[in-house]
Design a protein around this motif. Structure first.
Motif, PDB file in Angstrom:
ATOM      1  N   LYS A  14       0.693  -1.148  -0.057  1.00  0.00           N
ATOM      2  CA  LYS A  14       0.065   0.037  -0.064  1.00  0.00           C
ATOM      3  C   LYS A  14       1.037   0.847  -0.009  1.00  0.00           C
ATOM      4  O   LYS A  14       0.122   2.392  -0.816  1.00  0.00           O
ATOM      5  CB  LYS A  14      -0.336  -0.388   1.102  1.00  0.00           C
ATOM      6  N   PHE A  16       3.911   1.311  -0.881  1.00  0.00           N
ATOM      7  CA  PHE A  16       4.814   1.313  -1.872  1.00  0.00           C
ATOM      8  C   PHE A  16       3.258   2.248  -3.254  1.00  0.00           C
ATOM      9  O   PHE A  16       4.375   3.046  -4.324  1.00  0.00           O
ATOM     10  CB  PHE A  16       5.290   0.275  -2.517  1.00  0.00           C
ATOM     11  N   ARG A  17       2.745   1.326  -3.020  1.00  0.00           N
ATOM     12  CA  ARG A  17       1.199   2.217  -4.058  1.00  0.00           C
ATOM     13  C   ARG A  17       0.784   3.785  -4.351  1.00  0.00           C
ATOM     14  O   ARG A  17       1.639   4.700  -5.419  1.00  0.00           O
ATOM     15  CB  ARG A  17       0.305   1.434  -4.139  1.00  0.00           C
ATOM     16  N   TYR A  18       1.025   3.957  -3.122  1.00  0.00           N
ATOM     17  CA  TYR A  18       0.788   5.148  -2.707  1.00  0.00           C
ATOM     18  C   TYR A  18       2.160   6.161  -3.343  1.00  0.00           C
ATOM     19  O   TYR A  18       2.417   7.556  -3.935  1.00  0.00           O
ATOM     20  CB  TYR A  18       0.800   6.262  -1.523  1.00  0.00           C
ATOM     21  N   GLU A  21       2.132   6.422  -6.652  1.00  0.00           N
ATOM     22  CA  GLU A  21       1.140   7.885  -7.299  1.00  0.00           C
ATOM     23  C   GLU A  21       2.055   9.197  -6.723  1.00  0.00           C
ATOM     24  O   GLU A  21       1.734  10.056  -8.130  1.00  0.00           O
ATOM     25  CB  GLU A  21      -0.572   7.999  -7.030  1.00  0.00           C
ATOM     26  N   GLU A  24       4.247   9.995  -9.990  1.00  0.00           N
ATOM     27  CA  GLU A  24       3.295  10.106 -10.929  1.00  0.00           C
ATOM     28  C   GLU A  24       3.349  11.588 -11.136  1.00  0.00           C
ATOM     29  O   GLU A  24       3.151  11.825 -12.304  1.00  0.00           O
ATOM     30  CB  GLU A  24       2.930   8.908 -11.643  1.00  0.00           C
ATOM     31  N   LEU A  38      -2.630  10.601   4.033  1.00  0.00           N
ATOM     32  CA  LEU A  38      -2.851  10.195   2.500  1.00  0.00           C
ATOM     33  C   LEU A  38      -3.204   8.257   2.174  1.00  0.00           C
ATOM     34  O   LEU A  38      -4.158   8.029   1.465  1.00  0.00           O
ATOM     35  CB  LEU A  38      -1.430   9.886   1.410  1.00  0.00           C
ATOM     36  N   GLY A 101      -1.506  -4.627 -14.191  1.00  0.00           N
ATOM     37  CA  GLY A 101      -0.914  -4.594 -13.127  1.00  0.00           C
ATOM     38  C   GLY A 101       0.185  -5.840 -12.887  1.00  0.00           C
ATOM     39  O   GLY A 101       1.206  -5.246 -12.019  1.00  0.00           O
TER      40      GLY A 101
END
Lengths: 209, 209
Positions: A14, A16-18, A21, A24, A38, A101
């Protein structure tokens, strides 16, 4: 390294995903307070979680997003690629085979197998569906590391046994069964029905409030 | 009823699945010890978990499988059916729409929506894929209770907002995002990448042992 609890481990992807983002969006630096807003975890939780793997933040600076992203990627084992096969080319298997993904994160699908003669020989993503009888040979020849089981419940344990026997170390299991595997083999389950029934439980609780 | 932890809640569907399997095999009575061997949880854990909802077992007899199955079904909210819609008819959405365990458990899929003009008008399981612009109207007219989000990350929050606004109380979310919803709305996530990254983490740990 000390033993890290499954609760912490499950939060890492989680974070890692944030961080992905944030990158990006070209955000280069973040405080644990902002990361808390966040992710919904407290700042102290985040600090504690990350401290399991070494100190990443700097007092008064926060975290370097790119640096932490790289480090977390390494911790998650995402700095290498994995050779995978998928067994069970039904609707769910096809969806997983086509899941974006998956390939993007370095999980390379090399083979797809089914036992249904109507499926064998068809193609998904340029991969010809093979006969599951040829699974062992393929796994050994290609040094497959991860098997993705998308079969029905019945048969899933047999596939797991066969994968483990020819050296597969990781199983991503979508069959509604708890697979028994030898030590050294890791199973990660996606049990859709259990997730759905958790939702209906929570819905019911909310309605009764 | 006292507040039950999420860890307990997530074990309930597992117990329910094992009880279903016992019934299929015509086993009518089971001790917590046998249930422990089957599920991998300790007998005392099982007793504690079930005691949250009232005492089901009988000293010296164990559990009546059918009775416990019915009670757990009620606790999980599976003694009723649910009206659902699915948004995002890509590979994963199609697989979920076709997922057998879903309809069998009383989750009735009434509508499928997409924004891609190429998808709109096609049929999945006798359901014509509708234009996502018509989502609100359909949800209200059909008293939809659960929305299944199979869209990409971008757009998933917007869909969640719209579902919540027209009265949907439960969201089964497959988009790789943590959706923000108003109080009273429940989100249950199936985050495939997070599951996969947990597997790669555990693989790496095992390899380093």
């Amino acid at each position: 390294m000390k033993k890290v609890s499954m609760a912490v481990i499950r939060r890492l992807p989680k974070y890692f995903r944030y961080l992905s983002e944030l990158l990006e969006n070209d955000i280069r630096r973040i405080s644990s307070k902002e990361l808390s807003r966040l992710t919904g975890f407290t700042a102290s939780q985040i600090r504690q979680d990350l401290n399991n793997f070494g100190g990443f933040g700097q007092q008064g600076y926060g975290y370097n997003v790119e640096g932490l992203h790289v480090e977390l990627g390494k911790i998650l084992g995402l700095n290498k690629s994995y050779k995978t096969v998928l067994i069970g080319a039904g609707n769910l298997g096809q969806a997983i085979a086509n899941y974006k993904g998956f390939e993007d994160a370095g999980f390379n699908l090399l083979g797809i197998f089914d036992k249904n003669p109507k499926m064998i020989g068809l193609r998904i993503k340029d991969i010809e569906i093979g006969d599951v009888d040829d699974l062992e040979e393929f796994v050994k020849e290609n040094d497959i590391e991860i098997g993705i089981i998308c079969t029905p419940k019945y048969g899933s344990q047999d596939i797991a046994d066969r994968l483990a026997k020819c050296g597969v170390k990781g199983i991503w299991n979508f069959a509604p069964a708890d697979l028994k595997v030898p030590e050294g083999v890791t199973v990660e389950n996606v049990h859709l029905n259990e997730s759905l029934f958790t939702l209906s439980y929570l819905l019911k609780q909310n309605a009764e409030k």
